[in-house]
Enzyme design. Sequence first.
Site, PDB file in Angstrom:
ATOM      1  N   ASP A  96       9.262   2.988   1.625  1.00  0.00           N
ATOM      2  CA  ASP A  96       8.081   3.726   2.065  1.00  0.00           C
ATOM      3  C   ASP A  96       7.908   3.495   3.565  1.00  0.00           C
ATOM      4  OD1 ASP A  96       5.510   4.441   2.825  1.00  0.00           O
ATOM      5  OD2 ASP A  96       4.569   3.779   0.965  1.00  0.00           O
ATOM      6  N   PHE A 108       0.863  -1.191   0.000  1.00  0.00           N
ATOM      7  CA  PHE A 108       0.000   0.000   0.000  1.00  0.00           C
ATOM      8  C   PHE A 108       0.891   1.230   0.000  1.00  0.00           C
ATOM      9  CE2 PHE A 108      -2.383   3.552   1.503  1.00  0.00           C
ATOM     10  CZ  PHE A 108      -3.650   3.372   0.975  1.00  0.00           C
ATOM     11  N   THR A 161       2.362  24.250  -4.653  1.00  0.00           N
ATOM     12  CA  THR A 161       2.132  25.536  -3.989  1.00  0.00           C
ATOM     13  C   THR A 161       2.702  25.563  -2.578  1.00  0.00           C
ATOM     14  OG1 THR A 161       0.117  25.959  -5.239  1.00  0.00           O
ATOM     15  CG2 THR A 161       0.371  27.157  -3.180  1.00  0.00           C
ATOM     16  N   LYS A 199       2.298  10.396   8.366  1.00  0.00           N
ATOM     17  CA  LYS A 199       1.644   9.847   9.575  1.00  0.00           C
ATOM     18  C   LYS A 199       2.284  10.362  10.872  1.00  0.00           C
ATOM     19  CE  LYS A 199      -0.489   5.687   7.624  1.00  0.00           C
ATOM     20  NZ  LYS A 199      -1.867   5.534   8.079  1.00  0.00           N
TER      21      LYS A 199
END
Lengths: 489, 489
Positions: free
Chosen positions: A316, A207, A371, A347
């Site tokens: 990851d 995931f 941005t 997280k």
Amino acid sequence: MFRLVKVTENALLPALKYTRGMSVATHKEPEKPSIKTAVPGPKTQQLMGELNNLQQAQSVQLFGDYDKCVGNYFVDADGNEFLDAFTQISSVPIGYNHPALLGAFEDKHALKSLINRPALGVFPSADWPSKLKSVLLPVAPRGLDHVSTMMCGSCSNENAYKAVFFWYRTKQRGGKVDFAPEDTDSCMVNQPPGSPDLAIMSFEGSFHGRTFGALTTTRSKPIHKIDCPAFDWPVAPFPRYKYPLHENEAYNNQEDKRCLEQIARIIEERKRSAKPVAGIVVEPIQSEGGDHEASPAFFQNLQQICKRTGVALIVDEVQTGCGPTGKMWAHEHFDLPSPPDLVTFSKKMLTGGYYTSAEFRPAQAYRIFNTWMGDPGKLILLEQVLRVIQQENLLSNVQKTGKVLKNGLNELEKEFSNTINSVRGRGTFLAFNAPTTSLRDKINNDLKKNGVLGGSCGQTAIRLRPALTFREKHAHIYLDTLRKTLKEL
Amino acid sequence: MFRLVKVTENALLPALKYTRGMSVATHKEPEKPSIKTAVPGPKTQQLMGELNNLQQAQSVQLFGDYDKCVGNYFVDADGNEFLDAFTQISSVPIGYNHPALLGAFEDKHALKSLINRPALGVFPSADWPSKLKSVLLPVAPRGLDHVSTMMCGSCSNENAYKAVFFWYRTKQRGGKVDFAPEDTDSCMVNQPPGSPDLAIMSFEGSFHGRTFGALTTTRSKPIHKIDCPAFDWPVAPFPRYKYPLHENEAYNNQEDKRCLEQIARIIEERKRSAKPVAGIVVEPIQSEGGDHEASPAFFQNLQQICKRTGVALIVDEVQTGCGPTGKMWAHEHFDLPSPPDLVTFSKKMLTGGYYTSAEFRPAQAYRIFNTWMGDPGKLILLEQVLRVIQQENLLSNVQKTGKVLKNGLNELEKEFSNTINSVRGRGTFLAFNAPTTSLRDKINNDLKKNGVLGGSCGQTAIRLRPALTFREKHAHIYLDTLRKTLKEL
């Protein structure tokens, strides 16, 4: 259950050292969970109806009363007090309403950094370079001295993938920095060579997020992916171990071998088909997909394959990073001979982002750009979190609590061998399986009714994702509640 | 230039009504810009070096001293005071250090909502449904009563695209909600039918973000897209008008017609090729791509084509939303007979997200989902912003100031017809062109040296993106500085 406590230097919570002259009124954790209504309770059910009128909200489990949540206890809208072993999908590092966080914006400079949110890629604040240096670099994975902040895990992974594609294409150009007209022209119509047929390979059960690039690499469940266009990127198998590990060494080593062979094979095949793999993204422990772990040897070999084939290795650490395995980064458990190429986070780190080295720094400006490029307000909170982790020695606490939890789970899987099995994980980042999805869901739901919040993942796993402040006493409450729940099944 | 002012009811800034018993010490805006050093100054140059050691930071223009920024004035690390007509890439709604924002977290409940960030899709706070109803719904585009919060503009667009694909595939299934095994199986390997060959069409010159789905629809500049894999999604032309509009009606109407014909043609072609267009994403004014506008008639016809062909219309109001055109949403200028299907937002709204109707609500949970699903802390700030917009009548102010600015720019383009042209836009969301990129860059840079921050976009445009609190006096300073700059070229 809650008592309002004026915090003094003698009080249990080490509040004053985190605050800057603030008069903190805080409250103590409950001694144990306390469930007063049905779960979900009447107030929660009413709120679910309200929210569901505004959006698809059927994933909501409970509504929180965040004024009353404290430490490891989540309090819901009906006044039920749960021991929280899920912590907002593993995103609460030091518990609820920690005095260090309550005091973080007392300082007017911090408050102004929060409300005057800059475009960090164009007009960062004068203290931004030193913030990156003093907050993010001291906890950087060994060997990685570049960092870019982002907003969330998906965005962090998407930008890491982009950095990998830039790096790979620069190699293909023989290091030439300028772009050829056929590249600049074709990318505007989404065609190669400007929009190249390059891939990020990921693993079955992985995931990595839900935006389109991240989602292409996500392989956890159909409900995450179905009906979304995806890139034609390859997937490799990830080891599926048998437990207990020490009784299944031969099988599990063979699993490593099987997966590594496939990985190498896919890279070679893709190279021949002119759709090369530019990078591999991997979780140190596959989380949403079912808490699947792999051995240090697997990761060492994976890195070796990457080095040999010129493929970048992205680790990851969105869910595993910031301490829950007992080390700051889970990949530190693997003793890799050299650092991963990129490490992504979010997280518990409160800000998203990724670490890397100068090798993956684009030559041109505005390529890794958006941005906001993160949020200084999140770094101010993270600074407090990292200070608390150090001052309260929370990595040691995770190791100690994790041992108690894992030993307890190992005992329970012997006692209830028909209902739970395959206890696994590191630190407090632990999981176990039930024989079926429906039994897993029943256990998790009954745990909740008995006052403990846990998460599920994969088809049959229950995962523990407590805060780093989860102590031995909390571990015992968790284990006692799980025993009671399993007995009553 | 700065004087510390103890705010009282008689003071110029309407501070007290926004604060909750806070003793606010704030300062007044400078009377005019004040440049004390070279731009960039020595401190800024030193910080650039520091930041550039940690990341590719060559896009950075200035470092801000956000403790000193106030209202429409940006103060840099060297003490230079700029009138800000760019406002962090158009993302600062009511100026710097507005008392309403400084006071927003005085309230302990608000502070706890900020620091206890929940997973909004699973454990939102008890007041979350009422926050969505009281903050986001009152400013919803007419006819849209569903809203999902997100983190940023890219993520908002990516999730809007997902909602469109879900809707389109559900139509293809004849409304059947359950998935067929061939869908659930194939999506796990990124192949159709589970990962379908559907497209979002966008326009030449559009900008919708930089994650892989959003980036595929972005068509502004090669530097945004090059070396990134992209979906094979189509692009249509967007009108390129001649100015002044009233002298070029026939040409511009023909432009509308040319583009609309192509749009319809592409949709038909794609339908035949089994790679249908599921949605069209469009900015009310193309911003990053060069501030290209299109007529209400163009947008009305575009919507009609979408309705006729069963394609969803997504209006990307990330840069145009929240007031800068003089209406809350720029598409309100178009008098569309029915609402757009989805409207995305971010930037001045401080939170990302999208509005839609029940038609685009997925039947299943966990399809529009991620860990955080937005950030309650941003909604607390947005609540203050929207209150200030109402109390200070800022949409009227934008209309009034915009008129002064546009009239002034129209005069300047007559006076300096060799150096600027094509003045355009709505409200204070204005732009003009220079004849070449290098002259545009020189004008923008000289403006900065003369104390005014402006943005560039497209190949030759300078865009104005002031806060909604930009008053007539600021407009005059802007125009005077631009005149001085153009004279000195």
